[in-house]
Design an enzyme around this catalytic site. Sequence first.
Site, mmCIF file in Angstrom:
data_model
loop_
_atom_site.group_PDB
_atom_site.id
_atom_site.type_symbol
_atom_site.label_atom_id
_atom_site.label_comp_id
_atom_site.label_asym_id
_atom_site.label_seq_id
_atom_site.Cartn_x
_atom_site.Cartn_y
_atom_site.Cartn_z
ATOM 1 N N LYS A 120 -16.640 5.073 44.171
ATOM 2 C CA LYS A 120 -15.695 5.787 43.602
ATOM 3 C C LYS A 120 -14.586 4.592 43.644
ATOM 4 O O LYS A 120 -14.455 3.659 44.238
ATOM 5 C CB LYS A 120 -14.788 6.999 44.231
ATOM 6 C CG LYS A 120 -14.080 7.841 43.702
ATOM 7 C CD LYS A 120 -15.145 8.790 42.685
ATOM 8 C CE LYS A 120 -14.396 9.999 42.294
ATOM 9 N NZ LYS A 120 -15.412 10.818 41.877
HETATM 10 N N1 GLU Z 1 -16.092 11.698 38.226
HETATM 11 C C1 GLU Z 1 -17.348 12.650 38.251
HETATM 12 C C2 GLU Z 1 -17.760 13.122 39.579
HETATM 13 O O1 GLU Z 1 -16.871 12.997 40.492
HETATM 14 C C3 GLU Z 1 -18.325 11.774 37.569
HETATM 15 C C4 GLU Z 1 -19.048 10.645 38.023
HETATM 16 C C5 GLU Z 1 -20.038 9.868 37.293
HETATM 17 O O2 GLU Z 1 -20.242 10.515 36.081
HETATM 18 O O3 GLU Z 1 -20.241 8.797 37.424
HETATM 19 O O4 GLU Z 1 -18.778 13.400 39.868
#
Ligand code: GLU
Length: 431
Positions: A120
């Site tokens: 993240k």
């Molecule tokens: N931000 C989204 C999540 O928390 C998608 C992450 C992604 O597609 O890599 O799952």
Amino acid sequence: MVVAYHPSTATTPSPHVESNPYSVALAQYDRAVRYLNLKENTIEFLRYPHREFTVNFPVVRDNGKLEMFTGYRVHHSTVLGPSKGGIRYSLAVTLDEIRALAMWMTWKCALAGIPYGGAKGGVVVDPKSLSARELEALTRRYAAELIPLIGPNSDIPAPDMGTNAQVMAWIMDTYSMTVGYSVPAVVTGKPLNIGGSLGRSEATGRSVITCMIEALKRQNMNHPDDVSIAIQGFGNVGSNAAHYAHSLGYKVVAVSDVFGGVYNPHGLDVPALQRYTTETGSVVGFREADSITNDQLLTLSCDVLIPAAMEGQLTEENAPYIRAQIVVEGANGPTTPEADDILNDRGVLIVPDVLANAGGVVVSYFEWVQDLQAFFWDEEDIYKRLEKQMQHSYRATENTAEEHGVDMRTAAQMLAIRRVADAFETRGVYP
Ligand code: GLU
């Protein structure tokens, strides 16, 4: 490589424990591993984020003044494949929040059975306070700082709170300009015209509703027009969940955003509400609905509650008053461990984040595969595969919950942790 790693602090979240998402992620992990017969060494290994990167970088504002911003990128795990996870722009971003979200991505990808680790990123900024030029400058500079970390085979960002397809396009372009050729697979959630996937922006909301339908089947609630849904948050996840539920005939009785909420016990006209928010920037003031606060929305009389905003929304304080029988987590980490205990004791079924909102990263995976093969699928294919994947994960989680007599969150984490643990043990410790 410019990667800061702080083993002394990595498993010790900062103070303000109740509201710290990383304490929540670690408490959930500790709870799940109690039911798994894992080696002590493996348990210790998986508790730590693999890498943590912090950067302070400048942006020249439109008034000519230089302003410093802080950004992070945490790779929790790379055991199952390249790390994957979104980038958020928010004033609430902290290193502990990003650590928690990275850990949840590891479990989310493992549970969905896609070959990724978890990551993240985030920048401490209110994106609405920037002009379009400033937002692009901030994004490109942050992306440039991330060059040693990201890549189609190493770490693949995607949108999250406060970011969108355009932000992904700027990251893809910055990366591509640096390496000298176009690399669509370095990010997912891109616009369609540069290698994005059909269905990606709708995917998270759809997976939330697919899981809700599975949960309703268990309660023998099979008639959509008898089911009332309240949704906290009307961003990408909340609005797409509302839209999909409404299109299937469910009654979306309340939605909210940061400014407040709207309620109509007979059901809101969701397409009209979406047009209204596009015009005005908020759900507040929508016709044929009463105004309510975010707190009121959480404790409304309804069948299903979908928290699709932020971490830490269902707490020890409001959990006793939640009236929904089913909670489907669109947001990451919306329920504290204390609220989990209260809701579980009260017999409320919680479909956890790492299961319910996995549709986003599942279609991100489809997008990455399409980019790598330079061969694109149609929407029907994508939705069909997504639905099948979500139903499969739901059933696997439910079976584990029944087998071990645990709640769905613990079951989801058990399944995910077991998969990462097995892969870790197969690979062994380097050197
Ligand atoms: N931000 C989204 C999540 O928390 C998608 C992450 C992604 O597609 O890599 O799952």
